[in-house]
Design an enzyme around this catalytic site. Structure first.
Site, PDB file in Angstrom:
ATOM      1  N   GLN A 165      38.639  48.077  41.982  1.00  0.00           N
ATOM      2  CA  GLN A 165      40.003  48.003  41.439  1.00  0.00           C
ATOM      3  C   GLN A 165      40.840  49.211  41.834  1.00  0.00           C
ATOM      4  O   GLN A 165      42.057  49.106  42.006  1.00  0.00           O
ATOM      5  CB  GLN A 165      39.961  47.888  39.909  1.00  0.00           C
ATOM      6  CG  GLN A 165      39.330  46.600  39.404  1.00  0.00           C
ATOM      7  CD  GLN A 165      37.885  46.817  39.000  1.00  0.00           C
ATOM      8  OE1 GLN A 165      37.173  47.614  39.613  1.00  0.00           O
ATOM      9  NE2 GLN A 165      37.436  46.118  37.975  1.00  0.00           N
TER      10      GLN A 165
ATOM     11  N   ASN B  23      35.760  52.343  28.823  1.00  0.00           N
ATOM     12  CA  ASN B  23      36.631  52.098  29.979  1.00  0.00           C
ATOM     13  C   ASN B  23      35.745  51.644  31.127  1.00  0.00           C
ATOM     14  O   ASN B  23      34.522  51.556  31.008  1.00  0.00           O
ATOM     15  CB  ASN B  23      37.427  53.356  30.327  1.00  0.00           C
ATOM     16  CG  ASN B  23      38.583  53.066  31.283  1.00  0.00           C
ATOM     17  OD1 ASN B  23      39.380  52.159  31.038  1.00  0.00           O
ATOM     18  ND2 ASN B  23      38.665  53.802  32.372  1.00  0.00           N
ATOM     19  N   LYS B  24      36.351  51.369  32.260  1.00  0.00           N
ATOM     20  CA  LYS B  24      35.618  50.833  33.404  1.00  0.00           C
ATOM     21  C   LYS B  24      34.402  51.688  33.748  1.00  0.00           C
ATOM     22  O   LYS B  24      34.449  52.915  33.674  1.00  0.00           O
ATOM     23  CB  LYS B  24      36.554  50.735  34.607  1.00  0.00           C
ATOM     24  CG  LYS B  24      35.938  50.092  35.838  1.00  0.00           C
ATOM     25  CD  LYS B  24      35.362  48.712  35.578  1.00  0.00           C
ATOM     26  CE  LYS B  24      36.376  47.738  35.039  1.00  0.00           C
ATOM     27  NZ  LYS B  24      35.796  46.415  34.732  1.00  0.00           N
TER      28      LYS B  24
ATOM     29  N   ARG C  99      36.072  37.492  27.460  1.00  0.00           N
ATOM     30  CA  ARG C  99      35.582  38.854  27.737  1.00  0.00           C
ATOM     31  C   ARG C  99      35.426  39.590  26.404  1.00  0.00           C
ATOM     32  O   ARG C  99      36.363  39.636  25.614  1.00  0.00           O
ATOM     33  CB  ARG C  99      36.526  39.618  28.666  1.00  0.00           C
ATOM     34  CG  ARG C  99      36.669  38.986  30.052  1.00  0.00           C
ATOM     35  CD  ARG C  99      37.277  39.949  31.042  1.00  0.00           C
ATOM     36  NE  ARG C  99      36.342  41.004  31.407  1.00  0.00           N
ATOM     37  CZ  ARG C  99      36.669  42.060  32.171  1.00  0.00           C
ATOM     38  NH1 ARG C  99      37.898  42.187  32.604  1.00  0.00           N
ATOM     39  NH2 ARG C  99      35.764  42.961  32.475  1.00  0.00           N
TER      40      ARG C  99
ATOM     41  N   ASP D 136      39.840  50.491  27.407  1.00  0.00           N
ATOM     42  CA  ASP D 136      39.719  49.114  26.944  1.00  0.00           C
ATOM     43  C   ASP D 136      39.455  49.039  25.455  1.00  0.00           C
ATOM     44  O   ASP D 136      39.769  48.033  24.813  1.00  0.00           O
ATOM     45  CB  ASP D 136      38.600  48.407  27.710  1.00  0.00           C
ATOM     46  CG  ASP D 136      38.995  48.116  29.148  1.00  0.00           C
ATOM     47  OD1 ASP D 136      39.492  47.009  29.394  1.00  0.00           O
ATOM     48  OD2 ASP D 136      38.840  48.998  30.005  1.00  0.00           O
TER      49      ASP D 136
ATOM     50  N   ARG E 214      43.502  40.908  34.691  1.00  0.00           N
ATOM     51  CA  ARG E 214      42.586  41.942  34.205  1.00  0.00           C
ATOM     52  C   ARG E 214      43.393  43.150  33.748  1.00  0.00           C
ATOM     53  O   ARG E 214      44.588  43.235  33.997  1.00  0.00           O
ATOM     54  CB  ARG E 214      41.578  42.347  35.284  1.00  0.00           C
ATOM     55  CG  ARG E 214      42.229  42.626  36.635  1.00  0.00           C
ATOM     56  CD  ARG E 214      41.610  43.759  37.370  1.00  0.00           C
ATOM     57  NE  ARG E 214      41.594  45.001  36.627  1.00  0.00           N
ATOM     58  CZ  ARG E 214      42.653  45.814  36.506  1.00  0.00           C
ATOM     59  NH1 ARG E 214      43.815  45.493  37.058  1.00  0.00           N
ATOM     60  NH2 ARG E 214      42.558  46.937  35.823  1.00  0.00           N
ATOM     61  N   GLY E 215      42.699  44.081  33.092  1.00  0.00           N
ATOM     62  CA  GLY E 215      43.371  45.200  32.450  1.00  0.00           C
ATOM     63  C   GLY E 215      43.622  44.839  31.001  1.00  0.00           C
ATOM     64  O   GLY E 215      44.215  43.786  30.701  1.00  0.00           O
ATOM     65  N   ALA E 216      43.152  45.687  30.081  1.00  0.00           N
ATOM     66  CA  ALA E 216      43.185  45.339  28.658  1.00  0.00           C
ATOM     67  C   ALA E 216      44.563  44.884  28.171  1.00  0.00           C
ATOM     68  O   ALA E 216      44.677  43.826  27.536  1.00  0.00           O
ATOM     69  CB  ALA E 216      42.677  46.516  27.824  1.00  0.00           C
TER      70      ALA E 216
END
Length: 358
Positions: free
Chosen positions: A207, A258-259, A97, A248, A52-54
């Site tokens: 996270q 973003n998250k 995703r 992201d 995970r993480g762009a």
């Protein structure tokens, strides 16, 4: 294996070949490496947030489609069949995703690399695969260098004694190495600056608590975990001098996806006059998306809110659950965007274009 400090989040073992990635679902209690060889394994790892993480997703996709191409090449008699199967596998991975633009960016770049080679009259399959390998490894190496540069520019904003708030994980675990939002923190800490970092836990997947606090604390940085609703209290008391988060996707007008929870932090920071910075390389910048309203937001399973992490469900059975993975922060709330090419300021419609010109 009990530390992540000397392990790249995503890498490749060329001897198999296989993508080698830290399984982030098990952190902070266990460090385990995944070995991904098929498009199904790569899809599942990204979809289930093992990777995970762009930026890390983009690198995983690039390395992964090369690994898959090696297998497809062995199974394909003709170039036409090879190209068809390659594109099908690439599209499948791309569907894992929808919000993080690095995923489709990396796969488009790899596809262009493939198709460009077949524009010549004759090309050896071995040569095609070697070029794909070099392109995938270049994407990985560029990510490392970009994050390093983000750290250099961002550290200039940090003063000795600063309290810094971050949301979710835009650290080394979201990239190959260094991180985006955390890279300036690591750099400032390495320069001897005394900093204190507050990590939002980041509901519902935690996270910030599981990943960001783990990696910063492991590096020796003064780190404190807070619940998502506690940031306003810290800002009101003057204990936060800046916010740094990742991204992201960045729209052409400077709106940032973003998250989930990021926009709330930005609004509170704006109210209390706390600078709010977004850190990210050029790859999440998407000039084809005019504003944040045009960004597709991933909706995830409601059980992540009601059941995950709990021995018993923490909400009535059958109750409605709203669980977007991301939200959009308006450009007007963003003090600056820290990139590998420097710190961008408003008007973002102009400064973002300048990044692409360079």
């Amino acid at each position: 294996m009990d530390t992540i400090r000397d392990i790249d989040t995503v890498d490749i073992d060329l001897s198999e070949p296989a993508v080698v990635a830290i399984d982030q679902r098990l952190l902070p209690n266990e460090v385990r490496l995944l070995r991904l060889r098929t498009e199904e394994e790569i899809y599942d790892a990204i979809k289930a947030l093992a990777v995970r993480g762009a930026p890390a997703i983009g690198v995983c996709a690039a390395l992964g489609i090369y690994v898959v191409a090696e297998r497809i090449s062995r199974e394909s008699a003709s170039d036409e069949e090879f190209i068809k199967e390659y594109i099908a596998a690439s599209d499948y991975i791309d569907s894992s995703r929808p919000t993080a633009v690095n995923l489709s960016w990396a796969l488009r770049r790899m596809k262009k690399c493939l198709l460009t080679q077949y524009e010549t009259e004759e090309v050896e399959r071995e040569s095609v695969l070697l070029t794909l390998q070099r392109e995938a490894v270049a994407i990985r190496d560029e990510d490392i260098e970009m994050c390093k540069k983000i750290g250099e520019y961002g550290a200039e904003l940090i003063s000795d004694g600063d309290g810094i708030l971050t949301h979710c994980n835009a650290g080394r675990l979201a990239t190959v190495r260094y991180g985006t939002a955390t890279s300036p923190m690591y750099r400032a800490f390495g320069q001897g600056k005394n900093i204190k970092v507050y990590c939002d836990e980041t509901r519902p997947l935690l996270q910030g608590a599981r990943l960001t606090s783990y990696e910063l604390f492991s590096a020796g940085i003064d780190t404190t975990v807070i619940c998502d609703g506690m940031s306003a209290s810290l800002m009101r008391d003057g204990r936060i001098q800046m916010v740094i988060v990742g991204c992201d996707r960045v729209a052409a007008n400077g709106d940032v996806a973003n998250k989930i929870g990021t926009s709330m932090v930005a609004a509170v920071a704006h109210y209390y006059g706390v600078p709010f910075y977004v850190a990210g390389p050029g790859s999440p910048i998407d000039l084809s998306t005019p504003t944040g309203r045009d960004i597709v937001i991933e909706q995830r399973d409601g059980s992540e809110v009601t059941d995950k992490w709990y021995e018993k469900p923490m909400a009535p059975k059958g109750v409605g659950v709203y669980n977007p993975a991301f939200d959009v922060t308006d450009a007007a709330l963003i003090t600056g965007i820290i990139t590998e090419r420097g710190i961008l300021r408003a008007p973002y419609t102009e400064s973002l274009k300048e990044v692409f010109k360079k």
